[in-house]
Design an enzyme around this catalytic site. Structure first.
Site, PDB file in Angstrom:
ATOM      1  N   ARG A  23     -14.046  -3.412 -15.507  1.00 42.44           N
ATOM      2  CA  ARG A  23     -12.637  -3.010 -15.579  1.00 42.44           C
ATOM      3  C   ARG A  23     -11.863  -3.833 -16.596  1.00 42.44           C
ATOM      4  NH1 ARG A  23     -11.438  -2.201  -9.106  1.00 42.44           N
ATOM      5  NH2 ARG A  23     -12.556  -0.228  -8.864  1.00 42.44           N
ATOM      6  N   ARG A  27      -5.868  -2.197 -17.035  1.00 41.90           N
ATOM      7  CA  ARG A  27      -5.432  -2.967 -15.869  1.00 41.90           C
ATOM      8  C   ARG A  27      -4.599  -4.196 -16.218  1.00 41.90           C
ATOM      9  NH1 ARG A  27      -8.248  -1.251 -11.167  1.00 41.90           N
ATOM     10  NH2 ARG A  27      -8.001  -3.265 -10.151  1.00 41.90           N
ATOM     11  N   ARG A  36      -0.015   3.533 -20.662  1.00 41.02           N
ATOM     12  CA  ARG A  36       0.122   4.221 -19.391  1.00 41.02           C
ATOM     13  C   ARG A  36       1.569   4.577 -19.059  1.00 41.02           C
ATOM     14  NH1 ARG A  36      -3.225   4.293 -15.304  1.00 41.02           N
ATOM     15  NH2 ARG A  36      -1.651   5.798 -14.617  1.00 41.02           N
ATOM     16  N   ASP A  72     -14.177   7.237 -15.742  1.00 45.27           N
ATOM     17  CA  ASP A  72     -14.179   7.040 -14.291  1.00 45.27           C
ATOM     18  C   ASP A  72     -15.475   7.633 -13.739  1.00 45.27           C
ATOM     19  OD1 ASP A  72     -12.071   6.302 -11.983  1.00 45.27           O
ATOM     20  OD2 ASP A  72     -13.327   7.956 -11.298  1.00 45.27           O
ATOM     21  N   TYR A 147     -17.287   9.467  -1.548  1.00 44.90           N
ATOM     22  CA  TYR A 147     -15.964   9.974  -1.917  1.00 44.90           C
ATOM     23  C   TYR A 147     -15.832  11.459  -1.560  1.00 44.90           C
ATOM     24  CZ  TYR A 147     -14.218   5.916  -4.513  1.00 44.90           C
ATOM     25  OH  TYR A 147     -13.735   4.675  -4.869  1.00 44.90           O
TER      26      TYR A 147
END
Length: 344
Positions: A23, A27, A36, A72, A147
């Site tokens: 990551r 972030r 973002r 992702d 998921y």
């Protein structure tokens, strides 16, 4: 390309311990947050120019030894129109969770060039820009299944295990389809230019070794075997997998990720000699004062001085991590992990 990261993955001699962060793309970086503010996560992920820029940002800032594609693990399922969305603060949310054989049948074979063309376009941009290897990745069958069955993140994985125990034939059908999905994703990324791959089985640590062997191992092995002929390093990662490390290596990994719960020297004893390690600084350790960070980085280094180790966090970068701390960690690993050639 001369790369300590690739050399460490392959157990070849090199003179600096490689480091990258899970990551690392996004972030914590202000440059990512600026993007973002104007674009959603899925907009960035599906726009090759934006995804490439976000992938490149940590290379410029931290001077890490490998880039990891900004995407992702749910991307292929989004491409298959499985009703998956990435929601702020929640992560993946499934519109219609899998509950039946009819639901499983909705998972068709992935055609990367048609279903997720933006991923390959992003890689093609990056191959031209990067001077370090690009890591491609995919979600492992169990984590994708959890998921899809739970409808999102879970703490107990009760519905996942219930289906697994109640209808083993349906479970293996689901896992086989997801293994094909993951394999197709990784093959396409490598053919587009990725130099290594990581299979994320983030939630498989919730299983016992017995259940892992019976319900998961054949499918993870299928993924790794499908890309063996491409001759790129294969990394396998999970959280809370201390009791599963040997089994994860048996799936076909060249390198196994170790989280912060298991000391590296203990992990090393559980793995075959020919399998490397990656990790394992606690991500929260990077939130402390530098003196504490420095001490914990050195503790990892003391246990990791072999040619088959890649320095990383035990999981992903936390959003509140100071970017300068990560930069200093890279500098420290390069400096103190370079006091001789790694040839053992």
């Amino acid at each position: 390309m001369s790369s300590p990261f690739l050399a460490a993955c392959r157990g070849e001699s090199h003179d600096v311990m490689p480091v990258w962060f899970m990551r690392q793309a996004g972030r914590a970086l202000p440059e990512y947050r600026a993007i973002r503010e104007k674009h959603s996560f899925e907009d960035v992920m599906t726009t090759p120019e934006l995804a490439a820029e976000v992938t490149l940002q940590p290379i410029r800032y931290y001077d890490v030894d490998a880039a990891i594609l900004f995407s992702d693990i749910m991307t292929p399922l989004i491409g298959l129109d499985m009703g998956v969305s990435i929601q702020p603060g929640k992560g993946p949310v499934i519109e219609q969770p899998i509950r039946s054989r009819e639901d499983v049948a909705r998972i068709r074979e992935l055609e990367p060039s048609n279903d997720i063309p933006y991923v390959m376009e992003t890689i093609e941009i990056l191959v031209k820009e990067l001077d370090v290897p690009l890591i491609g990745f995919a979600g492992a069958p169990f984590t994708l299944a959890s998921y899809l069955i739970e409808g999102g993140a879970s703490r107990s994985y009760a519905m996942t295990k219930s289906l697994m125990y109640a209808d083993e034939d349906l479970w293996h059908d689901l896992m086989s389809r997801l293994a094909n999905l993951s394999a197709a994703t990784l093959r396409a990324q490598v053919r587009a230019g990725a130099r290594a791959v990581q299979l994320f089985d983030s939630w498989v640590g919730n299983l016992s070794p017995f259940d892992y062997t019976r319900y998961v191992l054949p499918h993870s092995k299928k993924v790794f075997e499908s890309i063996e002929h491409l001759n790129v390093p294969r990394i396998h990662f999970g959280v809370g997998t201390g009791e599963l490390l040997q089994l994860m290596a048996a799936a076909g990994a060249d390198v196994v990720g170790v989280d912060w719960r298991v000391p590296l020297d203990a992990a090393r004893q559980r793995l075959p000699d020919q399998v490397g390690t990656q990790g394992n600084l606690d991500p929260a350790a990077a939130l402390g004062p530098w003196e504490s960070v420095e001490e914990q980085v050195r503790a990892v280094l003391r246990r990791a001085r072999t040619k088959r180790h890649i320095f990383n966090l035990g999981h992903g970068v936390l959003p509140q991590t100071p970017p300068d701390t990560l930069k200093r960690i890279v500098e420290l690993v390069h400096e103190e992990g370079s006091t001789g050639v790694f040839d053992r």
